[in-house]
Each structure stands twice: as structure tokens, then as C-alpha cells.
Design an enzyme around this catalytic site. Structure first.
Site, short mmCIF file in Angstrom:
data_model
loop_
_atom_site.label_atom_id
_atom_site.label_comp_id
_atom_site.label_asym_id
_atom_site.label_seq_id
_atom_site.Cartn_x
_atom_site.Cartn_y
_atom_site.Cartn_z
CE1 TYR A 1 59.82 -71.28 -12.08
CE2 TYR A 1 62.21 -71.37 -11.90
CZ TYR A 1 61.02 -70.68 -11.74
OH TYR A 1 61.03 -69.40 -11.25
CB ILE B 1 58.60 -73.24 -5.20
CG1 ILE B 1 58.48 -74.76 -5.17
CG2 ILE B 1 60.07 -72.82 -5.04
CD1 ILE B 1 59.20 -75.48 -6.31
CE1 TYR C 1 70.36 -65.04 -26.33
CE2 TYR C 1 71.38 -67.03 -27.19
CZ TYR C 1 71.21 -65.66 -27.24
OH TYR C 1 71.88 -64.91 -28.17
CE LYS D 1 58.92 -71.55 -8.66
NZ LYS D 1 60.29 -71.09 -8.33
NE ARG E 1 63.61 -65.31 -12.64
CZ ARG E 1 64.54 -64.44 -12.26
NH1 ARG E 1 65.61 -64.26 -13.01
NH2 ARG E 1 64.40 -63.74 -11.15
CB THR F 1 65.58 -68.28 -10.13
OG1 THR F 1 65.26 -69.21 -11.16
CG2 THR F 1 65.82 -66.91 -10.74
CB THR F 2 65.32 -67.21 -5.03
OG1 THR F 2 64.08 -67.18 -5.74
CG2 THR F 2 65.29 -66.18 -3.93
#
Length: 296
Positions: free
Chosen positions: A138, A209, A112, A167, A143, A49-50
Site C-alpha cells: 500500500y 480499493i 513516521y 494499492k 499518510r 485506514t478507513t
């Protein structure tokens, strides 16, 4: 007890962009990777994501992956961000991906379309079957709009030999403890929240992470190493020293804050791709003040 993979400090690597035309700045990316490796962290997470992978083209993602693998040159394990909300498309991508130099994938929960727990189980079973490298789940409900329950995580951990960790970025410490209490040998629990890393390590988690480690890899790595050795009295001062910055970099979302901080450090240009925008002047000033205090 079986060894747990991906323990210690992983860095959720940002992608530096050039000020002109927002192209990937491979020179700054190389310098960032070398700085991170020299700091003593344990592994790198590419295209998470980052990294703003969601706003890169397919060819850019391939080029960045290839460049990171080549630059790291086997000195550290690399975890590749590879997730999606279309299971069939994701398994096709897994079949087509070059995994040379990749030690595992970080696969975010489908976003979504908000599957229920049965849908999540079937999705990750398909991913585990299709992936030629170990899978780390994850869980980031903020999100994705869906939480992977402790029961679902534990079922996957016990049923799928290729799913070797999670994660956890739910912020739900009761859920984290339930996973830690019942996990099988060899299953890693990794913090996905910088500010909750030390509490999670104290409960038995295996590492982090980290977004913060882009800017403070040495300090983040030292804190995690102390905590994993049970030396909490040494880890605690580092935690509290970093905490104001760890909180502030998320004030306007990620990687907005960390990129602003890294420009203050002179590491990268503060350039993001829409729909993300640069940090406000207020946040930039706040980060500058906090960074000066951190170094004071």
C-alpha cells in the site's frame, strides 16, 4: 498470462460506532456488509485506514476481524489491513494472526520513520516471508511521508512470489504507468484514489480499493466492471456522476467525509474516534446537497 488477484472493486470498509461510548456497532456493521455484498462488489478490505483501526484496541480489532469473516461467510474474498513501521513487531503479529477466511493482506508502507528505498525493500521482503497469505503493498505517501518508487515496487514484484499487487495512492500517474509498463504477469495494480480509478483502469490497472463504495457500492462496482471490459463510454457517465461526491468526501479527511455521507443515507451513525472528528456543518450540508443532486 497469469490471473491477477484482487481485481475489480474492493471496499475499504468503515467501522460503525455507537453514539454512546463509541463502541463498535456490530448490528450496523452486519447490515453494511450485507448491503455491500448484495451490490455485487468483488472483495472487502477489513481493518484498513478507513476502518479507524489505528484507534481500536487489539481486542476490538480481533473482534471486528472475526465478525467480518463470520458475516461474509466465504461469499467474497477478504483482504486484511496489516502494516506498521516496526518490521520485527509486524512479523511477530503476522505469526500470531488468525488468517482463517483471509485471502490476503494490505500492508501500508512504514510511516513516521521515513525509510529510504533500500529500507522499504528489506521491510517488504521480511513481510512477504512472514505472511502465510498473499501481500498487497500500500503506497500512500500523503499518510506515510514516504513514496515507494516504481523501481522498488517492480523489484518486489519480481523477487517476492508472495507479493501479488500494489494499492497505488500516490497520485503520481507517471509512476503508475511505469509500474504497469514493466510489471510481471500476475501482479495487480489497484487504484487507491476513487477519483483516479477510471483513468488508472484506462491505462491498464486492475481495479480499486474504494472508500466511496461504502456509500455507492453498486455504482462504483458497475463503473469498474465497464472499464475492465473496455466499455469506457459506459463507465465515463458513472465516473462523472460520482465525481463531485468522490472529491467532497475527502475535503476534511478520511473517514470523516464518508461517515457523514453514510449517516445522510441512514446507514451508520456519524461517530469517529479522536483524533478524528465529525465533519463540519459546512461539509455535511455540501454532502447532503451533492447526494440529493446525485439522486435527482
Amino acid at each position: 498470462m497469469k490471473a491477477r488477484p484482487f481485481s475489480g472493486t474492493g471496499v475499504a470498509l468503515v467501522t460503525p460506532f455507537r453514539k454512546q461510548q463509541e463502541n463498535v456497532d456490530f448490528t450496523k456493521l452486519e447490515h453494511l456488509i450485507e448491503t455491500i455484498i448484495a451490490s455485487g462488489v468483488d472483495y472487502i478490505v477489513a481493518l484498513g485506514t478507513t476502518s479507524e483501526a489505528a484507534t481500536m484496541t487489539e481486542s476490538e480489532r480481533s473482534a471486528v476481524q472475526e465478525f467480518i469473516v463470520e458475516t461474509v461467510g466465504g461469499r467474497l474474498p477478504i483482504m486484511l489491513g496489516l502494516g506498521g513501521n516496526n518490521t520485527l513487531s509486524l512479523t511477530d503479529t503476522l505469526a500470531a494472526t488468525n488468517f482463517d477466511g483471509i485471502s490476503g493482506i494490505l500492508s501500508v508502507a512504514p510511516y513516521y520513520n521515513k525509510p529510504n528505498q533500500r529500507g522499504l525493500l528489506q521491510h517488504y521482503r521480511s513481510v512477504a516471508e512472514a505472511s502465510p497469505v498473499p501481500v498487497v503493498i500500500y503506497n500512500v505517501p500523503g499518510r506515510t511521508g514516504v513514496n515507494i518508487s516504481a523501481e522498488t515496487t517492480l523489484t518486489l514484484a519480481k523477487e517476492c512470489p508472495n507479493i501479488l499487487g500494489i494499492k497505488e495512492a500516490s497520485g503520481n500517474m507517471a509512476q503508475v504507468m511505469e509500474i504497469l509498463r514493466q510489471r510481471p504477469d500476475g501482479f495487480s495494480v489497484i487504484s487507491g484514489d476513487d477519483s483516479l480509478t477510471l483513468p488508472m483502469l484506462a491505462m491498464g490497472a486492475d481495479g480499486v480499493i474504494s472508500v466511496m463504495a461504502n456509500a455507492l457500492p453498486k455504482e462504483m462496482g458497475q463503473m469498474v466492471k465497464f472499464a475492465l471490459k473496455g466499455e469506457l463510454k459506459k463507465a465515463l457517465p458513472l465516473h462523472y456522476r460520482m465525481l463531485p461526491l468522490m472529491n467532497a468526501i475527502f475535503d476534511e479527511g478520511n473517514p470523516t467525509g464518508i461517515k457523514a455521507l453514510m449517516e445522510i443515507q441512514g446507514l451508520i451513525n456519524n461517530v469517529l474516534r479522536l483524533p478524528l472528528v465529525k465533519a463540519s456543518k459546512q461539509l455535511t450540508n455540501k454532502l447532503s446537497t451533492l447526494y440529493n443532486e446525485f439522486n435527482g
